[in-house]
Design an enzyme around this catalytic site. Structure first.
Site, PDB file in Angstrom:
ATOM      1  N   GLU A 147       8.701   0.120   2.351  1.00  0.00           N
ATOM      2  CA  GLU A 147       8.473   1.316   3.180  1.00  0.00           C
ATOM      3  C   GLU A 147       8.527   0.884   4.631  1.00  0.00           C
ATOM      4  O   GLU A 147       7.945  -0.144   4.997  1.00  0.00           O
ATOM      5  CB  GLU A 147       7.074   1.871   2.925  1.00  0.00           C
ATOM      6  CG  GLU A 147       6.947   2.672   1.680  1.00  0.00           C
ATOM      7  CD  GLU A 147       5.514   3.185   1.531  1.00  0.00           C
ATOM      8  OE1 GLU A 147       4.774   3.222   2.533  1.00  0.00           O
ATOM      9  OE2 GLU A 147       5.157   3.513   0.416  1.00  0.00           O
TER      10      GLU A 147
ATOM     11  N   HIS B 283       2.107   9.523  -2.976  1.00  0.00           N
ATOM     12  CA  HIS B 283       1.046   9.715  -1.986  1.00  0.00           C
ATOM     13  C   HIS B 283      -0.096  10.524  -2.577  1.00  0.00           C
ATOM     14  O   HIS B 283       0.098  11.647  -3.031  1.00  0.00           O
ATOM     15  CB  HIS B 283       1.527  10.377  -0.697  1.00  0.00           C
ATOM     16  CG  HIS B 283       0.740   9.885   0.493  1.00  0.00           C
ATOM     17  ND1 HIS B 283      -0.538  10.307   0.762  1.00  0.00           N
ATOM     18  CD2 HIS B 283       1.031   8.966   1.439  1.00  0.00           C
ATOM     19  CE1 HIS B 283      -0.984   9.683   1.832  1.00  0.00           C
ATOM     20  NE2 HIS B 283      -0.059   8.853   2.261  1.00  0.00           N
TER      21      HIS B 283
ATOM     22  N   HIS C 281       4.517  -1.619   2.650  1.00  0.00           N
ATOM     23  CA  HIS C 281       4.852  -0.995   3.937  1.00  0.00           C
ATOM     24  C   HIS C 281       4.622  -2.011   5.052  1.00  0.00           C
ATOM     25  O   HIS C 281       3.478  -2.400   5.313  1.00  0.00           O
ATOM     26  CB  HIS C 281       3.953   0.240   4.125  1.00  0.00           C
ATOM     27  CG  HIS C 281       4.263   1.057   5.333  1.00  0.00           C
ATOM     28  ND1 HIS C 281       3.682   2.279   5.556  1.00  0.00           N
ATOM     29  CD2 HIS C 281       5.086   0.857   6.392  1.00  0.00           C
ATOM     30  CE1 HIS C 281       4.120   2.786   6.707  1.00  0.00           C
ATOM     31  NE2 HIS C 281       4.973   1.934   7.234  1.00  0.00           N
TER      32      HIS C 281
ATOM     33  N   ARG D  78       4.151  -2.232   8.478  1.00  0.00           N
ATOM     34  CA  ARG D  78       3.902  -1.349   9.622  1.00  0.00           C
ATOM     35  C   ARG D  78       4.131  -2.093  10.920  1.00  0.00           C
ATOM     36  O   ARG D  78       3.987  -3.313  10.987  1.00  0.00           O
ATOM     37  CB  ARG D  78       2.461  -0.822   9.578  1.00  0.00           C
ATOM     38  CG  ARG D  78       2.163   0.050   8.381  1.00  0.00           C
ATOM     39  CD  ARG D  78       0.768   0.627   8.483  1.00  0.00           C
ATOM     40  NE  ARG D  78       0.722   1.678   9.480  1.00  0.00           N
ATOM     41  CZ  ARG D  78       0.719   2.979   9.203  1.00  0.00           C
ATOM     42  NH1 ARG D  78       0.714   3.400   7.958  1.00  0.00           N
ATOM     43  NH2 ARG D  78       0.697   3.860  10.162  1.00  0.00           N
TER      44      ARG D  78
ATOM     45  N   ARG E 263      -0.948  -4.021  10.283  1.00  0.00           N
ATOM     46  CA  ARG E 263      -2.387  -3.915   9.979  1.00  0.00           C
ATOM     47  C   ARG E 263      -2.724  -4.484   8.602  1.00  0.00           C
ATOM     48  O   ARG E 263      -3.857  -4.835   8.347  1.00  0.00           O
ATOM     49  CB  ARG E 263      -2.866  -2.473  10.094  1.00  0.00           C
ATOM     50  CG  ARG E 263      -2.316  -1.561   9.040  1.00  0.00           C
ATOM     51  CD  ARG E 263      -2.954  -0.189   9.099  1.00  0.00           C
ATOM     52  NE  ARG E 263      -2.606   0.539  10.299  1.00  0.00           N
ATOM     53  CZ  ARG E 263      -2.668   1.867  10.388  1.00  0.00           C
ATOM     54  NH1 ARG E 263      -3.082   2.577   9.351  1.00  0.00           N
ATOM     55  NH2 ARG E 263      -2.315   2.482  11.489  1.00  0.00           N
TER      56      ARG E 263
ATOM     57  N   THR F 284       0.211   6.936   5.933  1.00  0.00           N
ATOM     58  CA  THR F 284       1.331   7.792   6.324  1.00  0.00           C
ATOM     59  C   THR F 284       0.908   9.250   6.160  1.00  0.00           C
ATOM     60  O   THR F 284       0.521   9.664   5.072  1.00  0.00           O
ATOM     61  CB  THR F 284       2.555   7.507   5.432  1.00  0.00           C
ATOM     62  OG1 THR F 284       2.695   6.097   5.322  1.00  0.00           O
ATOM     63  CG2 THR F 284       3.802   8.112   5.999  1.00  0.00           C
TER      64      THR F 284
ATOM     65  N   HIS G  73      -2.981  -2.424   0.060  1.00  0.00           N
ATOM     66  CA  HIS G  73      -4.431  -2.548   0.228  1.00  0.00           C
ATOM     67  C   HIS G  73      -4.972  -3.916  -0.157  1.00  0.00           C
ATOM     68  O   HIS G  73      -6.084  -4.271   0.231  1.00  0.00           O
ATOM     69  CB  HIS G  73      -5.155  -1.442  -0.544  1.00  0.00           C
ATOM     70  CG  HIS G  73      -5.100  -0.118   0.163  1.00  0.00           C
ATOM     71  ND1 HIS G  73      -4.636   0.016   1.454  1.00  0.00           N
ATOM     72  CD2 HIS G  73      -5.456   1.127  -0.236  1.00  0.00           C
ATOM     73  CE1 HIS G  73      -4.711   1.282   1.808  1.00  0.00           C
ATOM     74  NE2 HIS G  73      -5.195   1.975   0.804  1.00  0.00           N
TER      75      HIS G  73
ATOM     76  N   GLU H 217      11.759  10.634  -1.589  1.00  0.00           N
ATOM     77  CA  GLU H 217      10.437  10.549  -2.206  1.00  0.00           C
ATOM     78  C   GLU H 217       9.673  11.783  -1.780  1.00  0.00           C
ATOM     79  O   GLU H 217       9.394  11.964  -0.580  1.00  0.00           O
ATOM     80  CB  GLU H 217       9.705   9.276  -1.768  1.00  0.00           C
ATOM     81  CG  GLU H 217       8.301   9.200  -2.397  1.00  0.00           C
ATOM     82  CD  GLU H 217       7.547   7.926  -2.040  1.00  0.00           C
ATOM     83  OE1 GLU H 217       8.185   6.890  -1.765  1.00  0.00           O
ATOM     84  OE2 GLU H 217       6.304   7.970  -2.042  1.00  0.00           O
TER      85      GLU H 217
ATOM     86  N   ASN I 115       2.066   0.156  -5.039  1.00  0.00           N
ATOM     87  CA  ASN I 115       1.967  -0.171  -3.614  1.00  0.00           C
ATOM     88  C   ASN I 115       0.790  -1.143  -3.428  1.00  0.00           C
ATOM     89  O   ASN I 115      -0.360  -0.792  -3.715  1.00  0.00           O
ATOM     90  CB  ASN I 115       1.739   1.116  -2.807  1.00  0.00           C
ATOM     91  CG  ASN I 115       1.676   0.839  -1.318  1.00  0.00           C
ATOM     92  OD1 ASN I 115       1.024  -0.105  -0.887  1.00  0.00           O
ATOM     93  ND2 ASN I 115       2.332   1.657  -0.525  1.00  0.00           N
TER      94      ASN I 115
HETATM   95  N1  PXP Z   1       4.556   6.695  -0.755  1.00  0.00           N
HETATM   96  C1  PXP Z   1       4.565   6.509   0.585  1.00  0.00           C
HETATM   97  C2  PXP Z   1       5.811   6.816   1.318  1.00  0.00           C
HETATM   98  C3  PXP Z   1       3.449   6.018   1.258  1.00  0.00           C
HETATM   99  O1  PXP Z   1       3.482   5.853   2.593  1.00  0.00           O
HETATM  100  C4  PXP Z   1       2.295   5.697   0.520  1.00  0.00           C
HETATM  101  C5  PXP Z   1       1.100   5.124   1.221  1.00  0.00           C
HETATM  102  O2  PXP Z   1       1.406   3.881   1.752  1.00  0.00           O
HETATM  103  C6  PXP Z   1       2.335   5.891  -0.870  1.00  0.00           C
HETATM  104  C7  PXP Z   1       3.455   6.417  -1.474  1.00  0.00           C
HETATM  105  C8  PXP Z   1       1.163   5.557  -1.729  1.00  0.00           C
HETATM  106  O3  PXP Z   1       0.126   6.433  -1.445  1.00  0.00           O
HETATM  107  P1  PXP Z   1      -1.306   6.169  -2.065  1.00  0.00           P
HETATM  108  O4  PXP Z   1      -1.805   4.884  -1.488  1.00  0.00           O
HETATM  109  O5  PXP Z   1      -2.092   7.362  -1.651  1.00  0.00           O
HETATM  110  O6  PXP Z   1      -1.117   6.070  -3.559  1.00  0.00           O
END
Ligand code: PXP
Length: 241
Positions: free
Chosen positions: A70, A191, A43, A45, A49, A101, A10, A151, A7
């Site tokens: 996402e 997550h 994602h 959003r 952001r 999330t 960031h 997921e 992901n």
């Molecule tokens: N899966 C989903 C559905 C998420 O919303 C997120 C955060 O954007 C992640 C996985 C990844 O989570 P983390 O950034 O804590 O690894």
């Protein structure tokens, strides 16, 4: 064996801190892919952001591995997915005030809308996954609405304190995975997963994709995103193999 989707949100968070054009999440995706990632997760959003529309469109053009978008089920976002056509969408709940999330999607409550979104995504040949707690009602609702995958939300496992609590959360994930598999759903997880807690999660047999963001990008600040991705893949391979 489980595979890693990185992901990259960031990377865009850092860019947006100065409203400039660097670092570019599209460059990050290339580095993750070169390091062996199975997929890129991002994602879009509603408040934009971090990731913005331009990123999603460019990622669709440049990502050669899997692109997993996402998104919440709000109509303008669903329309963007229909246009961009990522390989997969992961449906998540979205609250404007949250840092990330927070909970899983309430598929049982939003069954009608979920079924409609699934139908529209399938029409564009997009796979649909739902981000849910390892909860019977949510798993069954995902299966009944025609989703391809779920997921499992690993946040409760990641936040669990003490061996007993960790064991309990792992058992919940294991049971959720079993029920989902019985209902012909592919099982992903994500997550809060980190280099420290990935071992026990990756050991859950039958998890296909792991979506990890924060921990990889945090490490990337020090070692580079290619190395951070490769290190996470090595751990996943070691524990899930
Ligand atoms: N899966 C989903 C559905 C998420 O919303 C997120 C955060 O954007 C992640 C996985 C990844 O989570 P983390 O950034 O804590 O690894």
């Amino acid at each position: 064996m489980a595979v890693l989707n990185v992901n990259i949100d960031h990377v865009a968070t850092v860019r947006q801190a100065r409203l400039t054009d660097e670092p570019d999440p599209v460059w990050a995706a290339v580095q993750c892919e070169l390091a062996g990632a199975n997929g890129i997760t991002t994602h879009l959003r509603q408040d934009r952001r971090h990731i913005c529309d331009r990123d999603v469109r460019l990622l669709k053009e440049t990502v050669a591995c899997k692109l997993n978008l996402e998104m919440c089920m709000a109509e303008p976002i669903v329309r963007i997915a229909e246009e961009v056509k990522p390989d997969q969408v992961t449906l998540v709940p979205e609250k404007r005030a949250e840092l990330t999330t927070e909970g899983g999607l309430d598929c049982a409550r939003h069954k009608k809308r979920l079924a409609e979104v699934v139908r529209r995504m399938h029409k564009k040949r997009i796979l649909v996954s739902t981000f849910i707690a390892p909860d019977t009602e949510q798993i069954i609702a995902s299966a009944q609405t025609g989703c391809d995958a779920i997921e499992l939300h690993t946040g409760m496992y990641a936040n669990a304190k003490g061996q007993r609590a960790v064991k309990m959360r792992l058992a919940e994930l294991e049971a959720g995975k079993e029920l989902a598999a019985e209902n012909k759903l592919v099982v992903h997880a994500g997550h809060g997963l980190t280099y420290r807690n990935i071992g026990a999660a990756a050991c859950i047999n039958g998890l296909c994709e792991l979506n990890i963001g924060h921990s990889i990008i945090a490490r990337a600040v020090f070692v580079g995103i290619g190395q951070a991705t490769a290190e996470m893949i090595r751990l996943i391979d070691k524990f899930s193999g």
